[in-house]
Scaffold this active site. Structure first.
Site, PDB file in Angstrom:
ATOM      1  N   GLU A   1       4.729  -0.255  15.205  1.00 53.12           N
ATOM      2  CA  GLU A   1       4.159   1.093  15.118  1.00 53.12           C
ATOM      3  C   GLU A   1       3.345   1.423  16.372  1.00 53.12           C
ATOM      4  O   GLU A   1       3.389   2.538  16.874  1.00 53.12           O
ATOM      5  CB  GLU A   1       3.264   1.187  13.877  1.00 53.12           C
ATOM      6  CG  GLU A   1       3.517   2.453  13.073  1.00 53.12           C
ATOM      7  CD  GLU A   1       3.023   2.308  11.651  1.00 53.12           C
ATOM      8  OE1 GLU A   1       3.811   2.533  10.736  1.00 53.12           O
ATOM      9  OE2 GLU A   1       1.847   1.964  11.442  1.00 53.12           O
TER      10      GLU A   1
ATOM     11  N   GLU B   1       5.688   2.260  19.100  1.00 50.97           N
ATOM     12  CA  GLU B   1       6.192   3.622  18.881  1.00 50.97           C
ATOM     13  C   GLU B   1       5.132   4.660  19.266  1.00 50.97           C
ATOM     14  O   GLU B   1       5.433   5.664  19.918  1.00 50.97           O
ATOM     15  CB  GLU B   1       6.530   3.745  17.385  1.00 50.97           C
ATOM     16  CG  GLU B   1       7.433   4.896  17.034  1.00 50.97           C
ATOM     17  CD  GLU B   1       7.770   4.876  15.539  1.00 50.97           C
ATOM     18  OE1 GLU B   1       7.289   3.989  14.803  1.00 50.97           O
ATOM     19  OE2 GLU B   1       8.515   5.778  15.110  1.00 50.97           O
TER      20      GLU B   1
ATOM     21  N   CYS C   1       3.629   3.190   5.606  1.00 47.67           N
ATOM     22  CA  CYS C   1       3.591   1.999   4.749  1.00 47.67           C
ATOM     23  C   CYS C   1       3.672   2.371   3.283  1.00 47.67           C
ATOM     24  O   CYS C   1       3.972   1.524   2.444  1.00 47.67           O
ATOM     25  CB  CYS C   1       2.285   1.238   4.949  1.00 47.67           C
ATOM     26  SG  CYS C   1       2.059   0.724   6.627  1.00 47.67           S
TER      27      CYS C   1
ATOM     28  N   SER D   1       6.591   7.603  11.395  1.00 47.71           N
ATOM     29  CA  SER D   1       7.041   6.404  12.105  1.00 47.71           C
ATOM     30  C   SER D   1       8.333   5.933  11.449  1.00 47.71           C
ATOM     31  O   SER D   1       8.489   6.008  10.224  1.00 47.71           O
ATOM     32  CB  SER D   1       5.971   5.319  11.970  1.00 47.71           C
ATOM     33  OG  SER D   1       6.527   4.069  12.279  1.00 47.71           O
TER      34      SER D   1
ATOM     35  N   LYS E   1       6.373   0.916  -5.155  1.00 50.09           N
ATOM     36  CA  LYS E   1       7.157  -0.140  -4.495  1.00 50.09           C
ATOM     37  C   LYS E   1       8.387  -0.477  -5.321  1.00 50.09           C
ATOM     38  O   LYS E   1       9.395  -0.939  -4.785  1.00 50.09           O
ATOM     39  CB  LYS E   1       6.302  -1.396  -4.286  1.00 50.09           C
ATOM     40  CG  LYS E   1       5.227  -1.231  -3.232  1.00 50.09           C
ATOM     41  CD  LYS E   1       5.804  -1.240  -1.822  1.00 50.09           C
ATOM     42  CE  LYS E   1       4.729  -1.010  -0.779  1.00 50.09           C
ATOM     43  NZ  LYS E   1       5.279  -0.686   0.546  1.00 50.09           N
TER      44      LYS E   1
ATOM     45  N   GLU F   1      10.693   1.927  -4.030  1.00 47.80           N
ATOM     46  CA  GLU F   1      11.049   1.658  -2.632  1.00 47.80           C
ATOM     47  C   GLU F   1      12.166   0.619  -2.510  1.00 47.80           C
ATOM     48  O   GLU F   1      13.107   0.796  -1.747  1.00 47.80           O
ATOM     49  CB  GLU F   1       9.818   1.179  -1.845  1.00 47.80           C
ATOM     50  CG  GLU F   1      10.112   0.960  -0.364  1.00 47.80           C
ATOM     51  CD  GLU F   1       8.915   0.443   0.427  1.00 47.80           C
ATOM     52  OE1 GLU F   1       8.144  -0.356  -0.114  1.00 47.80           O
ATOM     53  OE2 GLU F   1       8.771   0.830   1.597  1.00 47.80           O
TER      54      GLU F   1
ATOM     55  N   GLU G   1      18.887   2.227   1.461  1.00 49.23           N
ATOM     56  CA  GLU G   1      18.755   1.553   2.767  1.00 49.23           C
ATOM     57  C   GLU G   1      18.359   0.092   2.608  1.00 49.23           C
ATOM     58  O   GLU G   1      18.567  -0.715   3.503  1.00 49.23           O
ATOM     59  CB  GLU G   1      17.672   2.209   3.643  1.00 49.23           C
ATOM     60  CG  GLU G   1      17.689   3.706   3.769  1.00 49.23           C
ATOM     61  CD  GLU G   1      16.923   4.388   2.647  1.00 49.23           C
ATOM     62  OE1 GLU G   1      17.562   4.592   1.588  1.00 49.23           O
ATOM     63  OE2 GLU G   1      15.752   4.718   2.794  1.00 49.23           O
TER      64      GLU G   1
ATOM     65  N   CYS H   1      -4.264   1.065  -1.010  1.00 47.81           N
ATOM     66  CA  CYS H   1      -3.549   0.166  -1.935  1.00 47.81           C
ATOM     67  C   CYS H   1      -4.477  -0.504  -2.958  1.00 47.81           C
ATOM     68  O   CYS H   1      -4.040  -0.842  -4.053  1.00 47.81           O
ATOM     69  CB  CYS H   1      -2.797  -0.899  -1.156  1.00 47.81           C
ATOM     70  SG  CYS H   1      -1.640  -0.192   0.005  1.00 47.81           S
TER      71      CYS H   1
END
Ligand code: FES
Length: 567
Positions: free
Chosen positions: A277, A280, A297, A317, A356, A359, A364, A497
């Protein structure tokens, strides 16, 4: 200060304090359902009623401000009877299947019913019978257990601005549900689980993956666990430890005792995430292109962006979350290293977050992580397997995917990802190993925090937000071209989190501050506190990933986003 009496005790409070809050400060517990410190008080459930001398009607203590000379009785006979009637009315509509409820023994309705010694319900009538909504990957909705306190919808609508659920129908047929007859999967739900945290009963709970993990543990597969940065500061609460007790070593030992072959640290992936990151960010900053860059994240924020801010997705990102980075590395690099096929490895991610679960099911990431257990689920798994967590010895993560820095440790609280990224970006921009810059401004619990840093003669304007309503305001600015920042961190959950939808309850501000402190302490006690100094990560790039931000790193550590129509 205002002086008053509660239950004949002299107490004091400030102008604007509510009776319930003052009582709590003096150790007097008044039952409440619809009160939530993050929401406007609406006095809907009336379970918090108290008697005020000289006033004919009982008053809702959660939303009645204190006045000089007030005399309050929180447990008079009249109050107790009124509360009991309210409770019985709620229970008359409830399915009362406590034994099989996921909130059994942690449900407020159950607790109050027991405290009020309700062993019989005098009201009868038609029960509303609802089909349980299992459609979501992350959240289970059971209206048969709902008491219509409204906290979930207000969190979803007012704080998160997602509007996935609301009060539908009228009168007796009132229910909390997505609009237009949609199920949770079809709705705009981003799986953040903040409604789960707010729900005082078992009406909204996380979707459990415990049985799947137990089946995997009994199979002949090779079992690997990875544990997210925040878990070590919260898991102890599942075993009665004070909030903010660090339990890293015990957690690792417990996972081994449960039957995992290897236990890796998501913190290593957090360091890699920062390396990618920061690479980037520096590229975009130097080219002054596609700024601000937004961290990615948080999977709930990603789905929120894909649904509502598709035109702005180029600001995100492309770097995967630490969870997804570790999953990718385990099923490629590590599988090759130990000579196993990826499909012979079962990877269980221990995460703070219901999103999550969503996710890992993104197309992907197919074939990577197999299960997500939240902190609460992990606590339940250990209890189920009779792991004596409290008395366990401590042990270290396995290598080569177990070494991490202080920068990774702070990923679990709001502002931590930004601070970690800036530590690396600042060094790389100046070419020096800079002494610590003061990041206090982005460590607070404010939902929007700014930091302006002058690094190597250049000014970087950073911003950190948590909660999606706050993110929405910032994204509107980006859309209108008025956003002044170069770099933004977004986390969907209040506190980051540590306040995730899969964390132990309650997740009030006081508790979140203690959890945050545990992570900051861990950072401060680490010898290495910058992600780009992580020796294992650097070795991994040398051996396997190639250049920072290079072709192979991009293939394994980055991802893409797409427009979503609410599914
Ligand atoms: Fe006061 Fe619900 S908690 S009315």
């Amino acid at each position: 200060m205002i002086s008053l009496k509660i239950n004949n005790i002299d107490v004091k409070g400030k102008e604007g304090d509510m009776i319930l809050d003052v009582a709590k400060r003096y150790g007097i517990d008044i039952p409440h359902f619809c009160k939530n410190d993050r929401l406007e008080r609406i006095g809907a459930c009336r379970i918090c009623v108290v008697e005020a001398k000289g006033q004919q009607k009982l008053i809702a203590s959660c939303c009645t401000p204190i006045r000089e000379g007030m005399e309050i009785n929180t447990h008079s006979r009249r109050v107790m009877e009124a509360r009991r009637t309210n409770m019985e009315l709620l229970l008359a509509n409830h399915d009362l299947n406590c034994v099989t409820c996921k909130k059994n023994l942690s449900c407020k309705l159950q607790r109050y019913a027991e405290e009020m010694m309700i062993d019989e319900i005098t009201f009868s009538g038609d029960k509303r019978l609802y089909e349980v909504d299992h459609s979501s990957i992350s959240i289970r909705r059971d209206n048969n257990k709902c008491i219509l306190c409204g906290q979930c919808t207000r969190i979803c609508n007012d704080i998160q601005t997602v509007n996935a659920i609301g009060i539908q129908n009228r009168g007796f047929h009132n229910k909390i549900a997505p609009p237009f007859g949609m199920n949770m999967h079809e709705s705009a739900c981003v799986n953040c689980g903040q409604c789960v945290i707010a729900c005082p009963t078992g009406a909204l709970t996380e979707k459990s993956d415990i049985q799947g993990v137990i089946d995997a543990l009994r199979s002949d597969k090779f079992l690997i666990a990875q544990t997210a940065p925040s878990i070590r500061a919260t898991l102890g609460e599942c075993f009665g430890m004070p909030p903010g007790t660090p339990v890293t070593g015990k957690m690792v030992t417990a996972l081994r005792e449960a039957g995992f072959d290897k236990v890796f640290d998501t913190d290593l992936a957090a360091d890699i995430c920062i390396i990618e990151e920061a690479t980037e960010f520096i590229k975009r900053f130097k080219e002054n292109k596609d700024l601000p860059l937004i961290t990615t994240c948080c999977p709930a924020w990603i789905k929120f962006g894909e649904q509502f801010f598709f035109e702005e997705l180029h600001h995100m990102s492309s770097c995967r979350s630490p969870q997804a980075i570790m999953a990718s590395l385990i099923k490629t690099y590590y599988a090759e290293k130990i000579g196993k096929k990826p499909e012979d490895i079962v990877l269980v991610d221990i995460m703070p977050c219901t999103a999550k679960k969503f996710e890992i099911k993104r197309p992907e990431f197919t074939g990577e992580a197999d299960f997500v257990l939240t902190t609460v689920e992990l606590g339940k798994l250990f209890k189920l397997l009779n792991v004596d967590f409290i008395n366990l010895e401590e042990s270290d993560f396995d290598n080569p995917l177990g070494e991490s820095t202080g920068a990774a440790a702070i990923f679990g609280h709001t502002g931590g990802v930004m601070e970690a990224a800036l530590r690396t970006a600042a060094d790389w921009l100046t070419g020096e190993d800079l002494k610590e810059i003061d990041y206090k401004k982005i460590r607070s619990m404010d939902t929007l925090k700014e930091a302006e840093l002058t690094i190597g003669g250049k000014q970087i304007k950073a911003c950190v937000v948590h909660t999606l309503g706050e993110a929405r305001r910032l994204l509107e600015q980006i859309r209108q071209g008025t956003c002044p920042y170069h770099f933004i961190e977004i986390m969907a959950c209040y506190g980051g989190c540590i306040g995730g939808g899969g964390q132990p309850l309650p997740t009030d501000k006081e508790r979140l501050i203690k959890r945050t402190k545990a992570l900051i302490d861990e950072d401060e006690h680490k010898d290495i506190r910058k992600s780009h100094h992580n020796k294992s990560a650097i070795k991994l790039y040398k051996e396997y990933l190639g250049d920072f931000g290079g072709k192979k790193a991009h293939k394994l550590l980055h991802t893409e986003y797409y427009k979503r129509d609410y599914v």
